[in-house]
Enzyme design. Structure first.
Site: not given
Length: 314
Positions: A58, A83, A167
């Site tokens: 990342e 992340f 999500r």
């Protein structure tokens, strides 16, 4: 009654990217080996020459995104919120925020509703981290329609933007005629007994809470705060002054997120009783997303309880 349509905001993100891919050849999308989960694989399938996978790196992704933006591209760098903000904070601060570059961070899988992935992946600190970076704009859409519109609007904005997506599939609130207004909150339900400022998936919970409160004879004003930074301070102060008490609702730590932003604004401009609904400064745990939301009090029932408390503090 018509069936309720549910759709994850990360799907709206992908739809926004596809629109941009077709209409703006200067848009580039990057991902850190999570394209299936973040939904950026859809952009890759249509525009492979403008998609780059950094692998599980990342920090490198943000560095490359910064470099590409300096050559005139608008770059969307995508990964899970944990992340994107946790692992790459230094690179976002020094390589995107400090030079105020045109990089958009598309962070999916934010909050408790990541579910079974557990505490290591449930990021409830990302808004706080991004709020601390000068010049960073933070967008947290309420549904997939708003997510698509926000993604398109972010591409037109010159400067760094943090886009927060989930999500879990959540109810679609807005219609196809929805127009995203940059930096402005929206009053979804009028009321004058208590103002409920909600963001992300908590907007739908706030709408349900307002219905329950209405049955109790309590008039709740529900305001969708999709832009957490910069906060629509004028709207916040106006609602607090007219209602006399406030509830904030977010799928984030009560420290550093929407609740903190509202409290900071009101303490300086219009001191008002505020009750914050959010993750109570603790880590998440593994489990079904909907059950976790109830466990952590991120639901309509807890907003109703908090509204009663806020009113009692007037």
């Amino acid at each position: 009654m018509a069936d309720i349509i549910t759709k994850a905001t990360r799907i709206g993100y992908a739809e926004g990217l596809l629109y941009l891919g077709e209409t703006d050849e200067k848009v580039i999308v990057m991902d850190a080996d999570l394209a299936g989960a973040t939904q950026t694989a859809k952009f890759k399938a249509q525009y492979p020459d403008r998609f780059f996978n950094s692998g599980i790196a990342e920090q490198n992704m943000i560095g490359v995104a910064s470099g590409l933006s300096l050559t005139g591209y608008t770059v969307f760098a995508s990964s899970f919120a944990m992340f994107a903000t946790g692992r790459a904070f230094e690179q976002i601060r020094n390589s995107v925020g400090y030079p105020h570059l045109n990089v958009k961070i598309g962070a999916t899988h934010a909050g408790i509703s990541v579910g079974e992935d557990g505490a290591s992946h449930q990021c409830n600190e990302d808004i706080a981290l991004m709020r601390s970076i000068p010049g960073m704009t933070i967008i947290n859409p309420a549904d997939a329609v708003e997510a698509k519109a926000a993604t398109i609007a972010a591409a037109k904005y010159e400067g760094p933007v943090y886009l927060r997506f989930g999500r879990l599939a959540v109810p679609v609130i807005f219609g196809d005629d929805y127009e995203f207004e940059w930096g402005k909150g929206q009053v979804l339900v009028e009321g004058d007994d208590v103002a409920i400022f909600a963001t992300g998936l908590m907007v739908n919970e706030a709408l349900m809470a307002a219905e329950q409160l209405k049955n109790e004879g309590i008039s709740a004003r529900v305001i969708n705060i999709h832009t957490i930074k910069p906060l629509d301070e004028e709207l916040v102060v106006k609602a607090a002054r007219e209602c006399g008490c406030v509830v904030t609702a977010e799928e984030h730590n009560i420290i550093g997120g929407l609740g903190s932003a509202v409290c900071e604004t009101l303490s300086e401009n219009c001191p008002t009783p505020v009750v914050r609904v959010g993750v109570n400064d603790e880590f998440g745990r593994s489990g079904p997303a909907v059950e976790l939301l109830h466990l952590f009090g991120l639901d309509a029932a807890h907003i109703v309880e908090s509204a009663r408390k806020a009113i009692s503090l007037k």
